[in-house]
Write an enzyme that holds these catalytic residues in place. Structure first.
Site, PDB file in Angstrom:
ATOM      1  N   GLU B 280      27.515  36.838  40.243  1.00 43.51           N
ATOM      2  CA  GLU B 280      27.987  36.503  38.896  1.00 43.51           C
ATOM      3  C   GLU B 280      27.337  35.207  38.400  1.00 43.51           C
ATOM      4  OE1 GLU B 280      32.158  37.139  38.624  1.00 43.51           O
ATOM      5  OE2 GLU B 280      32.280  36.558  36.531  1.00 43.51           O
ATOM      6  N   GLU B 283      23.944  36.058  37.424  1.00 42.30           N
ATOM      7  CA  GLU B 283      23.978  36.821  36.169  1.00 42.30           C
ATOM      8  C   GLU B 283      24.138  35.865  34.985  1.00 42.30           C
ATOM      9  OE1 GLU B 283      27.120  39.746  35.880  1.00 42.30           O
ATOM     10  OE2 GLU B 283      26.559  40.278  33.830  1.00 42.30           O
ATOM     11  N   CYS B 300      36.581  40.115  37.626  1.00 46.25           N
ATOM     12  CA  CYS B 300      37.272  40.388  38.907  1.00 46.25           C
ATOM     13  C   CYS B 300      38.663  40.942  38.742  1.00 46.25           C
ATOM     14  CB  CYS B 300      37.360  39.164  39.800  1.00 46.25           C
ATOM     15  SG  CYS B 300      36.633  37.716  39.151  1.00 46.25           S
ATOM     16  N   SER B 320      30.981  40.445  32.641  1.00 46.30           N
ATOM     17  CA  SER B 320      30.017  40.489  33.738  1.00 46.30           C
ATOM     18  C   SER B 320      29.985  41.887  34.352  1.00 46.30           C
ATOM     19  CB  SER B 320      30.420  39.471  34.801  1.00 46.30           C
ATOM     20  OG  SER B 320      29.814  39.791  36.027  1.00 46.30           O
ATOM     21  N   LYS B 359      44.985  46.791  41.058  1.00 47.30           N
ATOM     22  CA  LYS B 359      43.918  47.058  42.031  1.00 47.30           C
ATOM     23  C   LYS B 359      44.012  48.483  42.565  1.00 47.30           C
ATOM     24  CE  LYS B 359      41.581  43.167  42.360  1.00 47.30           C
ATOM     25  NZ  LYS B 359      40.177  43.142  41.957  1.00 47.30           N
ATOM     26  N   GLU B 362      42.119  50.345  40.074  1.00 44.62           N
ATOM     27  CA  GLU B 362      40.693  50.014  40.151  1.00 44.62           C
ATOM     28  C   GLU B 362      40.016  50.807  41.268  1.00 44.62           C
ATOM     29  OE1 GLU B 362      38.316  45.846  40.008  1.00 44.62           O
ATOM     30  OE2 GLU B 362      39.376  46.186  41.880  1.00 44.62           O
ATOM     31  N   GLU B 367      33.730  55.422  39.287  1.00 37.18           N
ATOM     32  CA  GLU B 367      32.467  54.703  39.534  1.00 37.18           C
ATOM     33  C   GLU B 367      32.541  53.827  40.782  1.00 37.18           C
ATOM     34  OE1 GLU B 367      34.286  54.616  36.768  1.00 37.18           O
ATOM     35  OE2 GLU B 367      34.568  52.586  36.011  1.00 37.18           O
ATOM     36  N   CYS B 505      46.062  35.363  40.404  1.00 37.71           N
ATOM     37  CA  CYS B 505      46.496  36.350  41.407  1.00 37.71           C
ATOM     38  C   CYS B 505      47.699  35.890  42.221  1.00 37.71           C
ATOM     39  CB  CYS B 505      45.359  36.675  42.350  1.00 37.71           C
ATOM     40  SG  CYS B 505      43.848  37.106  41.495  1.00 37.71           S
TER      41      CYS B 505
END
Lengths: 153, 579
Positions: B280, B283, B300, B320, B359, B362, B367, B505
């Site tokens: 990241e 990037e 994230c 990102s 999560k 996710e 993908e 988190c």
């Protein structure tokens, strides 16, 4: 009249929500606000759709499901309940052949409950469209309903 | 500040004016039972459980919403109060699916606890409860309206903390119910699956989807090599699940416990957090030097991704392309790792322990699959579910030895650890980006202006003589503020970190129950304590990460990195709705 034209009459202020709902539902043939209309109103007022749904379902004046021509609303609050010599709801259900929250097949009557309509001293009471009926008895209910049946013929 | 004198249960007390009776009593060690009240949330006075008797007042008053006044005489436990309270709870129970022993919240339910404390051994009222369908149509959250007591905490969190407005009250009177907009499944109602509703629900009406059985099954399967990764925020909160003080760091004991549970290898998500920073950070540098889309926003947090895909699909190219640390771990666990240990990826079962309910969703995204068929992460557990497994196994957590994480995903840095707190990803990124760009070490690694519970935090860093503004937001209400700026082209920032849950988190929807701002601050201090105690505190100095690049990935943003560690986002706003 289209919803867009109704909306145009109001400023984009949260406070106008109830006015818009009342105004628009009154001119709609089946007296309800659809999901698509909720989305449009919410967008117009920059409100979350869930907020419009909450308000809409809170007030018995409003409905999110199509309703018949005449909307019968039976008061279900305590004073009406204890002053009842007759089970108002059962009587109407039997007369019209529908249950509460249903609409007759000919789309003439929808039967609903309402919270207090301010007639506690003259209960039991019900409202049909904008008209209030008090001190109900089984005979009175039958007579009132037949009046509306005459209207529709 | 004006002080007010009053008497509570014959005790003379003095408190600041405008204090509620509830808080005044608590201050003097008299806890009034509550149900709809939740610290840090709005006052609802829905449930009436906290009623008290005030001399001179005809009826009982709810202590959560009634401020103290001079000379007030309050009884919090008179016979009249106790009787009323008992009646209230009996009435709530008469409209509740009373199945306590088989309920996911058994022994941790506030209603059950209240009934026990009030001595309700029999309900005088007949049950009027009518069964309604359960919504378990998504991988993260189960909503069981049969258990709902209409306290309104979830509605408050969803609307006022997250600004997502998925849950709302419908109807009125005893027919009031909580539902997702248009009575849709949560999955169709643009729910971000953040789980903040589950974290405040006093009963079992909203909970995470319990996946512990799947893990037990895998652990019992001799043909499966079962590995687990643990997120940064779990090590400072798991202790609460097993009876330790809030903010206790339990990293080593947690690893031991998971070894006893039967995991073949116990790895640290902090490792892939370090990897995330390298990808990241590079990037970001790439976007800055090549005229890419700025500001760049972090990726994230899966709740934030769900939020952006449904509410801000027009700004997805600002996010990102890096996968989250959980999913970077998943990719490596099904590619690099099986190669290294000589196993078929199909025999590897990957479990994540996350502070998060989103999560779970996710991990199920199509993908997130290296082979395009099987998910990289097989099961995601929340902190609470891991706590449950430890208790099921009967592990004496307190007396466990401390064990280190396993290699090759075991060496980590302080930068990876602070991912668990709001501002942590940004701080970790700055530690690396600054040193990579300026080619000199940072004077101080601590970016205090990026820490703490303020909604939006800002900082400026010097990158080769150019001052670059960065911002950090937590809660989706705050994410909305920064996203609107990005949408309107008025964002003054170059890099933005967004975390869905209050506090980041450590305050996630899968964390131990009873999380308040005080708890969040304690967990945050613990996270920065972990960071400060690490020999390495910068991601780009992690030797195992550097070795991974050398032996396998080659370089950040390289071809293999791109394939394994980066992803893309979808416009999921298929209804043009305004939520």
């Amino acid at each position: 009249m289209l919803l867009k034209e109704v909306l145009k009459k109001y400023q984009r202020k949260e406070d106008n929500l109830i006015e818009i709902l009342l105004d628009y539902q009154a001119i709609k043939s089946n007296h309800y606000i659809s999901k698509e209309e909720i989305i449009e109103i919410a967008e117009y007022l920059s409100l979350p759709e869930s907020k419009v749904c909450s308000v809409l379902t809170f007030y018995t004046f409003f409905s999110d499901k199509p309703r018949g021509k005449h909307i019968i609303q039976v008061c279900k609050d305590v004073p009406c309940y204890i002053s009842s010599q007759v089970n108002v709801l059962k009587t109407i259900e039997k007369e019209l052949g529908i249950r509460v929250n249903e609409t007759t097949q000919n789309q003439q009557f929808t039967l609903e409950f309402t919270s207090c309509i301010g007639c506690c001293e003259a209960g039991p009471a019900m409202r049909i469209n904008d008209k209030i009926y008090t001190n109900l008895t089984a005979d009175k209910i039958k007579a009132i309903l037949s009046e509306y049946r005459v209207y529709m013929q | 500040m004006k002080m007010v004198n009053l008497i509570i249960n014959n005790v003379k007390v003095t408190v600041e004016e405008n204090t509620s009776i509830l808080k005044a009593a608590k201050k003097f060690n008299m806890n009034i039972p509550t149900l709809c009240y939740y610290e840090d949330l709005g006052i609802k006075s829905d449930c009436r459980v906290c009623v008290v008797q005030v001399e001179g007042k005809k009826g009982l008053v709810s202590s959560c919403s009634t401020p103290v006044s001079e000379g007030m005489v309050v009884y919090t436990n008179s016979a009249r109060v106790l009787n009323a309270r008992k009646t209230i709870v009996e009435l709530i129970l008469s409209n509740h699916d009373v199945k306590c022993t088989t309920c996911i919240k058994n022994m941790r339910c506030e209603l059950q606890n209240l009934a026990k404390n009030l001595g309700i051994d029999e309900n005088r009222f007949p049950s009027v409860f009518e069964r309604q369908p359960i919504d378990d149509n998504n991988p993260s959250i189960v909503r069981d309206p049969n258990l709902c007591i209409k306290c309104g905490r979830c509605v408050d969190v969803c609307n006022n903390v997250q600004g997502t407005s998925v849950l709302a009250f419908y109807g009125r009177g005893h027919e009031t119910r909580v539902s997702a907009v248009f009575d849709e499944h949560l999955s169709d109602a643009f729910c971000t699956l953040c789980g903040q509703c589950a974290s405040v629900c006093p009963v079992g009406a909203i909970t995470e989807k319990d996946d512990t059985d799947l893990v037990w099954k895998a652990l019992a399967d001799p043909n499966k090599h079962v590995i687990v990764q643990v997120a940064p925020a779990v090590r400072v909160s798991l202790g609460e699940e097993v009876g330790q003080k809030i903010g206790t760091i339990v990293t080593g004991k947690m690893v031991s416990a998971m070894k006893i549970l039967g995991f073949d290898q116990v790895f640290d998500t902090d490792f892939t957090a370090d990897l995330t920073i390298l990808e990241e950070g590079n990037e970001l540098i790439h976007r800055i030097t090549n005229g890419g889309v700025l500001p760049m926003m972090t990726s994230c947090c899966p709740g934030w991704i769900n939020f952006a895909e449904t509410r801000y699909p027009d700004i997805l190219d600002h996010i990102s392309s890096c996968k989250s640390p959980q999913q970077m771990f998943g990719s490596l666990a099904k590619s690099f790792y099986p190669q290294k240990i000589g196993l078929d990826p199909k025999d590897i079962f990957v479990v994540s322990v996350m502070p998060c309910t989103a999560k779970k969703y996710e991990a199920k995204r199509t993908e997130m699959s290296v082979d395009g068929e099987n998910p990289d992460i097989d099961v995601v557990l929340t902190t609470r579910e891991l706590g449950k497994m430890i208790k099921q196994m009967g592990i004496d957590f307190e007396n466990l030895d401390e064990k280190p994480f396993d290699s090759p995903f075991g060496i980590t840095t302080g930068a990876g650890a602070i991912f668990g707190a709001t501002g942590g990803v940004m701080e970790a990124a700055i530690r690396t980006v600054y040193e990579v760009v300026n080619k000199k070490p940072l004077e101080s690694l601590d970016f205090k202006e990026l820490r703490g519970l303020e909604g939006i935090k800002e900082a400026e860093i010097n990158l080769n003589g150019t001052m670059v503004k960065v911002a950090v937001a937590h809660t989706l209400s705050m994410a909305k503020v920064l996203s609107e700026q990005v949408r309107n082209g008025t964002s003054p920032y170059t890099f933005i970190e967004i975390m869905t849950c209050p506090g980041g988190c450590i305050g996630g929807g899968g964390q131990p129950y009873g999380t308040t701002n005080k708890t969040r601050l304690d967990r945050i201090s613990a996270i920065y304590e972990v960071d400060a105690g690490m020999p390495l505190r910068k991601s780009h100095e992690n030797p195992e990460v550097l070795a991974l690049y050398k032996d396998f990935l080659k370089e950040p943003l390289g071809k293999l990195s791109h394939h394994l560690l980066h992803t893309y986002y979808h416009n999921r706003n298929n209804k043009s709705q305004t939520r």
